[in-house]
Design an enzyme around this catalytic site. Structure first.
Site, PDB file in Angstrom:
ATOM      1  CB  CYS A  21      -0.923  -0.022   1.226  1.00  0.00           C
ATOM      2  SG  CYS A  21      -1.929   1.462   1.423  1.00  0.00           S
ATOM      3  CB  CYS A  59      -0.508   2.475   3.963  1.00  0.00           C
ATOM      4  SG  CYS A  59      -2.143   1.892   3.573  1.00  0.00           S
ATOM      5  CG  ASP A  60       3.024   1.128   4.450  1.00  0.00           C
ATOM      6  OD1 ASP A  60       2.436   1.603   5.438  1.00  0.00           O
ATOM      7  OD2 ASP A  60       2.864  -0.042   4.070  1.00  0.00           O
TER       8      ASP A  60
END
Lengths: 314, 221
Positions: free
Chosen positions: A143, A146-147
């Site tokens: 992701c 997300c990261d």
């Protein structure tokens, strides 16, 4: 940006239970609500499903450009306006044996309904190479939104060549120093417009005809070993992270043995989106079909809820 | 216009009218030093907007340094912005936020307002509650998140529910971007990243039973 969410108390019965809060499920909830049916959407994570991982969506008709989570929130509000309720939980089991269907949740709740619309979507496909499990969360990510932040100014690799892969590469290119896109063929599968955008970014570079063989490092990812399919030559790429975007696998495990699934695990339906069990429908990415897009998921949700309203509550 | 849209305000107004019972106290700790706390002002602002929606939500703003006694009482350790919830009768269930709960995380603040207004009873299955009872030592759960992570709010809420279920447990959301050193200390490079009693317990989004099992096992060894 602040997504307000919010939940009400869950009852024991609804006319329609929708499993999954992506575009297919929320469209189904909107149509069920407008048909006067009581409806609850069980969502595993934040509203929006895989749309949440899309930095930009620009192929939903009438909306030129929107962030994925924002479209998710809009769809939720729209469904709520017509009475649909939302609840965050994971469905652990289903009982489709009787006319009254039962949906069993991980928080202990059991919901009965006449109709179930499955829109559980899909999860990220894994590479299945040495080091992937070991370094998952230690440089290996599925992701980018997300990261991506954790790799600011660093060099990362990304595997994949489809729309999702290019969208993630473009997102990462704004954060990291350099993105190496590793693709198994000599051309991308992604939509033309995304390809052109990726090619025009100076800090997105391509490693063609190559497959990832191994992920190496000590505490964290340090190297990705790739093999050129034409020459058989192996190269070590020094990167701090590896993002994997090589497609999806359907979230259909809990329906195995209960519904007809195709050879890849997608749920088979008829043209009304109804499965081999009466009153149970499947829409969106989890359904056995051709094109998997927000617009197709939304359309299928409408078809399923309308058919259910006519057939079981007419 | 404020941080919340008119539509959001209307939505929350309806939700709070329907779901809230008693007063809720929200305590926020800030610092005026912007080099130390980039998001303190905006955190206080958005919470003010929420508290303006329903008079049963009471906001108390403290300075993490000047209001030392309060900060110490709730174990803030100078980490700002910090947010915590108390029930109407002042019960602290160990629910904490360090960093701004923006993006997807903000929905958990709304959930906690409703929960604390109804006595902060844990919303977990009987099987989970039974397992959580076994935690008999002081336990701190940290859930590192980013605002753009759609899988994180669920992990934060599960940790918060565990704190509500057992007085030995405190649970905090930590916004990783605002606490780079704290994140580095635990090797955070993917979220949600769950730390239990100073050690990484697991990384990733788990359903309730697995989440509870992993935390409890980590505590009991």
């Amino acid at each position: 940006m602040f997504f307000v969410g919010g939940e009400s108390n869950v009852r024991d019965y609804y006319d329609v239970v929708v499993i999954g809060g992506g575009p297919g499920g929320m469209s189904a909830a909107l149509y069920a609500g407008r048909a006067g049916l009581s409806c609850i959407v069980i969502e595993g994570n934040s509203t929006g499903g895989q749309m949440n991982e899309a930095d930009v969506i620009e192929n939903y008709p009438g909306i030129e450009e929107i962030k994925g989570p924002v479209l998710g929130e809009k769809m939720r509000r729209h469904a709520e306006k017509f009475g649909a309720q939302f609840h965050t939980a994971t469905v652990v089991d289903v009982d489709f044996s009787g006319q009254m269907k039962r949906t069993i949740l991980d928080d202990g709740k059991i919901i009965s309904s006449e109709v179930v619309i499955i829109s559980t979507g899909a999860s990220h496909r894994k590479l299945n190479v040495p080091g992937e499990m070991e370094f998952s969360g230690k440089g290996v990510s599925y992701c980018a939104t997300c990261d991506g932040h954790f790799f600011k100014g660093k060099k990362v690799a990304l595997v994949g060549g489809g729309d999702t892969a290019m969208t993630e590469a473009l997102y990462l290119a704004n954060l990291v120093r350099e993105v190496l896109v590793i693709h198994r063929r000599d051309k991308l599968r992604a939509t033309k417009v995304l390809q052109e955008r990726a090619f025009s970014k100076p800090n997105i570079k391509f490693v063609w005809d190559s497959i990832v063989r191994e992920i190496r490092g000590n505490e964290k990812v340090e190297k990705v070993v790739v093999e050129n399919k034409r020459t058989g030559e192996k190269t070590e790429l020094e990167v701090s992270g590896l993002f994997i975007a090589i497609g999806i696998v359907p979230n259909s495990e809990i329906f195995r043995g209960k519904l007809h699934l195709d050879s890849q695990g997608y749920v088979v339906t008829d043209e009304n989106m109804e499965t081999n069990v009466r009153g149970v429908y499947a829409v969106g990415d989890v359904r056995s079909k051709g094109l998997r897009q927000i617009v197709t998921a939304a359309a299928e949700g409408a078809v399923a809820a309308s058919h259910a309203a006519e057939t079981y509550f007419g | 216009m404020g941080l919340l849209s008119e539509q959001d305000v209307q939505y929350l107004n309806d939700l709070f009218s329907k779901e809230m019972r008693d007063d809720v106290r929200i305590l926020v700790f800030k610092s005026d030093d912007t080099s130390r706390c980039e998001y303190c002002d905006i955190t206080v602002s958005v919470l003010k907007e929420v508290t303006d929606i329903d008079e049963r939500i009471k906001l108390e703003v403290y300075d993490a340094d000047d209001d030392e006694a309060v900060a110490k009482r709730y174990d803030i350790k100078g980490r700002v912005p910090a947010i915590l919830f108390l029930t109407a009768d002042g019960q602290d269930k160990g629910v904490r936020y360090f960093g701004i709960p923006s993006g997807h995380e903000f929905s958990t603040v709304i959930q906690n307002i409703i929960s604390f207004s109804n006595g902060a009873n844990p919303s977990l299955s009987p099987a989970s509650l039974e397992k959580i009872k076994q935690v008999d030592i002081p336990t701190e759960i940290l859930v590192f998140v980013t605002p753009t992570c759609p899988y994180c709010p669920r992990a934060v809420l599960l940790a918060h529910e565990m704190a509500k279920a057992n007085d030995n447990i405190t649970a905090a959301m930590v916004e990783a971007n605002e606490f780079p050193e704290w994140s580095m200390e635990h090797g955070v490079s993917a979220v949600p990243h769950i730390v239990v009693n100073e050690e990484t317990a697991f990384i990733g989004a788990y359903p309730e039973d697995m989440f509870v099992d992993h935390v409890v096992q980590h505590v009991l060894g």
